[in-house]
Scaffold this active site. Structure first.
Site, PDB file in Angstrom:
ATOM      1  N   GLU A   4       0.842  -1.197   0.000  1.00 16.75           N
ATOM      2  CA  GLU A   4       0.000   0.000   0.000  1.00 16.75           C
ATOM      3  C   GLU A   4       0.869   1.236   0.000  1.00 16.75           C
ATOM      4  O   GLU A   4       0.586   2.240  -0.665  1.00 16.75           O
ATOM      5  CB  GLU A   4      -0.916  -0.012   1.232  1.00 16.75           C
ATOM      6  CG  GLU A   4      -1.996   1.069   1.230  1.00 16.75           C
ATOM      7  CD  GLU A   4      -1.617   2.354   1.961  1.00 16.75           C
ATOM      8  OE1 GLU A   4      -2.454   3.257   2.021  1.00 16.75           O
ATOM      9  OE2 GLU A   4      -0.479   2.474   2.461  1.00 16.75           O
ATOM     10  N   SER A  60     -25.222  26.560 -17.122  1.00 17.24           N
ATOM     11  CA  SER A  60     -26.246  26.503 -16.087  1.00 17.24           C
ATOM     12  C   SER A  60     -26.143  25.180 -15.335  1.00 17.24           C
ATOM     13  O   SER A  60     -25.750  24.166 -15.912  1.00 17.24           O
ATOM     14  CB  SER A  60     -27.626  26.623 -16.732  1.00 17.24           C
ATOM     15  OG  SER A  60     -28.594  26.002 -15.927  1.00 17.24           O
ATOM     16  N   ASP A 120     -30.000  -6.372  -5.698  1.00 17.47           N
ATOM     17  CA  ASP A 120     -29.145  -6.040  -6.837  1.00 17.47           C
ATOM     18  C   ASP A 120     -29.248  -4.554  -7.154  1.00 17.47           C
ATOM     19  O   ASP A 120     -28.248  -3.909  -7.485  1.00 17.47           O
ATOM     20  CB  ASP A 120     -29.523  -6.878  -8.067  1.00 17.47           C
ATOM     21  CG  ASP A 120     -28.919  -8.274  -8.019  1.00 17.47           C
ATOM     22  OD1 ASP A 120     -28.241  -8.600  -7.015  1.00 17.47           O
ATOM     23  OD2 ASP A 120     -29.108  -9.040  -8.979  1.00 17.47           O
ATOM     24  N   HIS A 127     -15.279   7.577 -10.681  1.00 18.67           N
ATOM     25  CA  HIS A 127     -16.474   7.908  -9.891  1.00 18.67           C
ATOM     26  C   HIS A 127     -16.762   9.388 -10.090  1.00 18.67           C
ATOM     27  O   HIS A 127     -15.949  10.240  -9.748  1.00 18.67           O
ATOM     28  CB  HIS A 127     -16.203   7.602  -8.417  1.00 18.67           C
ATOM     29  CG  HIS A 127     -17.451   7.416  -7.605  1.00 18.67           C
ATOM     30  ND1 HIS A 127     -18.433   8.373  -7.499  1.00 18.67           N
ATOM     31  CD2 HIS A 127     -17.876   6.377  -6.841  1.00 18.67           C
ATOM     32  CE1 HIS A 127     -19.396   7.922  -6.697  1.00 18.67           C
ATOM     33  NE2 HIS A 127     -19.094   6.712  -6.298  1.00 18.67           N
TER      34      HIS A 127
END
Lengths: 739, 739
Positions: free
Chosen positions: B413, B617, B655, B678
């Site tokens: 890590e 906008s 689900d 994301h």
């Protein structure tokens, strides 16, 4: 004694009553199914038979007649009217819901006040010849307005003038031969190429890359006339005045050129035309062979190789420019085509699944046509319409499929698969999570010989099973199944004794579903005899002569071929939606992968020294295929002992089957082509390897053969092999027990 | 009469018998459950209580003691030994399977025969000062070998010599201020910056972009010492000889720099070092504040702004170079760090789900440490170990979770989240299809004040529910829940009366799961009081002083704080794996989205004229959030009337909940960062907007503020708003009824 006997009697009755109660209890217990819907497959088989039998030649004929009366180009009022008609009729047939789904995409039309044409101009700039502005209208359609003249949609505007160079089919290898062997530079020239062999958009791309300032495409009789057949209306060949319309984009699966990756909605950001995907930067125009003769007949320059010669009575000289007396003549293209953002309409109909409404089986095909769409696409749309009608009849009898069925009438396929791609982009998350399979329904007929099926290997077994339950449509084959008729005509000899099934290519609405999203997909249509009929596509393809009558008179007078295609497409949809276990076959995928790996290794091994020098090996790919094969075999073996009464266990294996095709998607896409993500099945960037699998590796190998930097090129081959091996391993993982 | 009576009697008995049979049948029918496993939630609650109660301070203490005796840097033998120990102990605890999963990734170590250091050299090139080669070893560890000296992993090699320039924290705004206000050009200079505020890799990137030829990072007491606390071992502050190790990559989620997008296996193609992702091109080195004084004390040039001054007794002048007598002195970095492909090992343990083995709940944290890892990461690893032990006890009592639980001990890590990212890449397909949630388990403690939770909005409700079932670990709070203790200390005042939960940022192993794959994720640890404790991270972060003793003496003498963290992490995993309905809350996501949209619109509206001029906008985003809110509300309302006894209906809504987070993934990634996908939660490219949501829009707005091409920049803002709106609409679709 009396007391005792009474006691005994009581005991007797208590025992009897208890026993009867328990008997009842036990029968009740076992009479109740573990799950109310563990799938009665005899019921399902019965309904499948009814579903197939309900589809009728006469009603298909009526649908086709009704849908081909008027031209219905994407973005026109008439195509919206047909959408409304389809929507209403699908509702009447009994679908649970039907909706119209609009998008605003970039389309392209000729400028009505400034027609497109090509001229031969003399030294003084006078137009000494002009190509025709329209095709001769077929009999019976003289009063029809709104027939769009032949044009290349999305052509750049402009009036380039220059010398012609003839480049055969305009393939990469044709341009290589022109430049390397004939030493002709087309920079600043106008190229003329014949239609056929490759997608017209690629001809335009190749011309642009070579530096041409315009490109003319013509239909040569060698490629658009069958032997011994008369031109329409006396036969089904292309008349000399006919020409092939078509878009000339290089989209690589992007859909609307201005909104790549996202659906073209009101709020969606649109790129400027300059930044749009795949728009050509030079003028492009299509002509028929009567006009082509005028452009070709006086051409000078080198004599062509034999395989560059078509069937016209001209020399097919390469140019540049004209010969002798005509030296001072030049060619000018006059192209005024206008690109504009236009509203298109998909029609989406649904039958809600009884038990797994969140599993989708899709039957989709386009509705928009260049003119009448007698073959492309309405022969397919009529078949879908009949399938919907038949499904509606079943619903009225109480049937409801296990899974949801979605029917789609796509718009603007002819402008780059736009309707289907925008809807796929709009619904990408749902489709990725929930779509079991996509069956494509473009033209249902392109010949009169036998069935043609292209599909994912996982569908092979189902295609065979379904075609065995359908009757041959051929005269004299009463009692023979479609499977047998097909098998007889097109046996997969080298590989196996079964009808040939091909890989899915590109160029129709399945692209976004199969190549981008990784949904198992297939298509079926009636086709010509590929061994004896050498013309491209079918002769009148994308011309005004694609009428209802050409189907009724020549392609399928009894409409039984279209019926058979309807039954194949419908049968696939039915089985995929209603089977307890998904009828997808991982073992077939394993077999196919092995063949593909062998093919590509064979190509690689044509460079043994370099393979060794750059330490390139296909071992990792073969090992991945072996791993996949073992996983597939294990999976299907475990299916044998599956507790089919346990809905969660059934769902689990069905999910594994559903996601199998997804396993071959690389989220990073192929190099430079983010919307082509299927590592096994995507079009190669190079025509040389069209129809091959593992496009990433083939593209890299193509660069080897044409690269000045061998080390870099071989590193890319290595990288692509590594990606392919990883992807196959990934797909194998989806088939192993989940924990 | 007799006959009649006998007949009547027969009829009577037949009626009785039939009635009894039917009674039995009906009772049998209804006695049988519709599905054998419709989820006994009282059982599950009981097991949860046992699971939480089984986790003990003393055993956590033992795990921590055992795991922190020796340094165990990624890629070293000792870290493999700990992996083997964990593997064996997890097996002994009773997991169904435990495996070691290796990858070969690019790591980076100091050259043992040529140590890294920084010199001050005089005009003759003599080294008049050298920074220390190691930290003073803490008491009790004098005999330990293999303590890696402080270094910047993946630093470029080299011995650049030049004048120093001090650039505060090395943030974008610091470099802007240096260049625009102080008009100092660092081209060819060596910059010195203090640690803190932003990730060290970004300081290096900023230095490179500014043209520096080297960068030195030091720990200033202003940022690494708490008020009134002694340096270790008398307190928990950083001693002057301590320095912060750490990697200086700019990976943006790529994992192994040589194999972006693919797992680093034997057969995987590796880029050359030059083409690796995120490797800095200049030397980098970290020092402690004793050494920093020597470099800073004689610096000349401008006096710094007040907020550039740290807590050392030096002027913090900007430079370039030294003052007066020291003008001829320069600084030379001597960096010989070696990058090498090295084998790392993840340990993966599993408990197979009883009913839904194909649904995964993951608890993962890293094992590799810069030295002993007393806090980072072993306080977290000890907690995971205790969770596994407790789960094993439950299994021995007959429990088995509904879904599969996966425990992971990640490697490397510290070198850029490599172990977790490679495994995510290796298993991407399975995770995308099957992962319900990922709970991260890095350091379990970084302060002594209260709980800190960062998670997806969908987990908020579950976090509150779980913490209400856990006791406060604080002395004097007997009988108080962790929730109450936390609420009292860190109320989310402005928004709501509940403990504050923050957004997930980046920089630990959840990145690939949350930001790349879109799996709902969260983390929990014990933390400091952010309002009063202003130091960065915790003082001894990444130094040799992160020992077992610092936890035992200062951070958590009773080990009850670690117990509480274990119970939070474990409780989350348990509930996610064992609940019939997934404990994920779409309404909370809707609330959060509204807040984020308001924040970003607020920033945009600071440019009202441009917003109007370029027709930008936020309406489409607000409308998408509104749509999402309605979909979420409808979804949870329908859950109320769900037939929980129908396994397929339960699976369907689960689900939908599982794929909710996936709905926020854009497969095309953020601009230029393909592994950050994301759309709501990814680190902004600019520190100014760190911690904000909608990173794509924020990055575009940042460019507005710093761009010379406003039209292009505003077009990008528009594009990003359109992508965000589409993504939110997409996520909303996943919550609507499926057909």
């Amino acid at each position: 004694m009396r007391k005792e006997s009474q006691l005994l009697r009581w005991i007797f009755w208590i025992v009897v009553i208890t026993a009867l109660f328990f008997l009842g209890f036990i029968i009740g217990w076992f009479a109740k199914p573990t799950h109310p819907n563990s799938g009665d497959s005899s019921d399902s088989r019965h309904y499948l038979r009814e579903f197939l039998d309900e589809m009728r030649p006469e009603t298909i004929r009526q649908h086709l007649r009704s849908f081909t009366r008027l031209p219905h180009l994407a973005g026109t009022e008439q195509n919206l009217k047909y959408a409304e008609q389809i929507m209403k009729e699908w509702q009447d047939f009994g679908l649970d819901s039907v909706e119209m789904v609009p998008y605003d995409v970039l389309l392209s039309y000729p400028n009505k006040s400034r027609p497109n044409y090509i001229s031969i101009v003399d030294a003084n700039g006078n137009e000494v010849f002009n190509t025709s502005l329209a095709e001769p209208v077929p009999e019976g359609y003289e009063d029809v307005s709104d027939i769009v003249p032949p044009y290349s949609a999305f052509s750049a505007r402009g009036q380039p003038k220059g010398d012609l160079v003839y480049v055969n089919y305009g393939r990469t290898e044709d341009f290589f031969q022109l430049q390397r062997q004939m030493e002709i530079d087309v920079t600043g020239k106008i190229v003329i190429v014949r239609y056929g062999k490759i997608f017209r958009g690629n001809k335009v791309k190749n011309a642009m890359l070579a530096g041409a300032k315009g490109i003319i495409m013509f239909s040569d009789p060698a490629d658009y006339c069958a032997d011994g057949v008369q031109p329409y209306p006396d036969g089904w060949n292309l008349p000399g005045g006919g020409a092939q319309r078509g878009n000339v984009l290089n989209l690589n699966g992007a859909g609307d050129p201005l909104t790549p990756g996202y659906p073209a909605k009101e709020y969606t950001y649109r790129y400027s035309f300059e930044d749009g995907v795949g728009l050509p930067s030079i003028p492009v125009h299509p002509i028929g062979y009567h006009d082509a003769i005028h452009l070709l007949k006086n051409m000078g320059g080198k004599t062509p190789p034999n395989n560059w010669k078509g069937a016209l009575n001209v020399s097919y000289r390469i140019g540049p420019g004209f010969i002798d007396d005509f030296k001072s003549h030049a060619v000018r293209m006059n192209i005024h085509t206008i690109n504009q953002v236009t509203r298109i309409y998909n029609v989406i109909g649904k039958i809600r699944g009884a038990l797994e409404p969140d599993r989708y089986v899709i039957l989709g095909g386009h509705r928009d046509a260049w003119v009448f769409g007698g073959i492309d696409p309405m022969s397919g749309a009529a078949v879908v319409h009949e399938t919907v009608r038949s499904a509606g009849r079943l619903i009225s009898k109480g049937w409801r499929p296990r899974r949801t069925i979605i029917f789609a009438s796509w718009d603007a396929e002819e402008f780059g698969l736009q309707g289907s791609t925008e809807w796929a982009e709009d619904n990408a998350k749902l489709l990725q999570d929930r779509a079991v399979a996509y069956i494509n329904a473009d033209s249902a007929i392109e010949g009169m010989y036998t069935l043609r099926v292209d599909c994912s290997p996982s569908l092979h077994t189902l295609v065979y099973n379904i075609t065995k339950q359908i009757a041959s449509p051929e005269e004299g084959e009463e009692g023979m199944s479609l499977y047998e008729s097909w098998h007889k005509r097109d046996n997969w000899t080298n590989d196996r004794d079964a009808p040939r099934i091909s890989k899915l290519g590109s160029g129709s609405d399945f692209e976004a579903y199969f190549i981008r999203l990784g949904i198992a997909a297939g298509r079926a249509r009636y086709t010509k005899n590929k061994k004896t009929e050498r013309y491209s596509s079918y002769p009148v393809y994308h011309s005004v002569y694609e009428t209802f009558e050409i189907v009724e008179k020549f392609y399928d007078p009894s409409f039984r071929r279209l019926q058979a295609v309807a039954q194949v497409r419908g049968g696939l949809i039915f089985s995929l939606a209603d089977s307890l276990l998904l009828p997808l076959d991982a073992n077939q995928y394993a077999d196919s992968l092995r063949k593909y790996a062998q093919s590509i290794a064979h190509v690689g091994q044509m460079h043994p020294e370099e393979m060794q020098m750059y330490q390139v090996s296909f071992d990792s790919l073969f090992s991945a295929v072996e791993n996949f094969t073992i996983a597939a075999r294990g999976f299907h073996e475990r299916l044998e002992t599956l507790n089919r009464a346990d809905p969660l266990q059934v769902r689990l294996v069905n999910d594994q089957l559903m996601y199998l095709e997804r396993g071959f998607i690389d989220p990073l896409g192929l190099p430079g082509r983010p919307f082509y993500r299927h590592v096994i099945f995507a079009p190669s960037s190079h025509n040389k390897y069209a129809g091959e699998s593992f496009p990433g590796i083939y593209d890299a190998l193509f660069d080897i053969e044409n690269s000045v930097e061998p080390q870099r090129a071989w590193r890319e081959v290595k990288r692509q092999i590594s990606i392919a091996a990883f992807t196959v391993h990934s797909a194998a993982m989806t088939l192993t027990p989940p924990a």
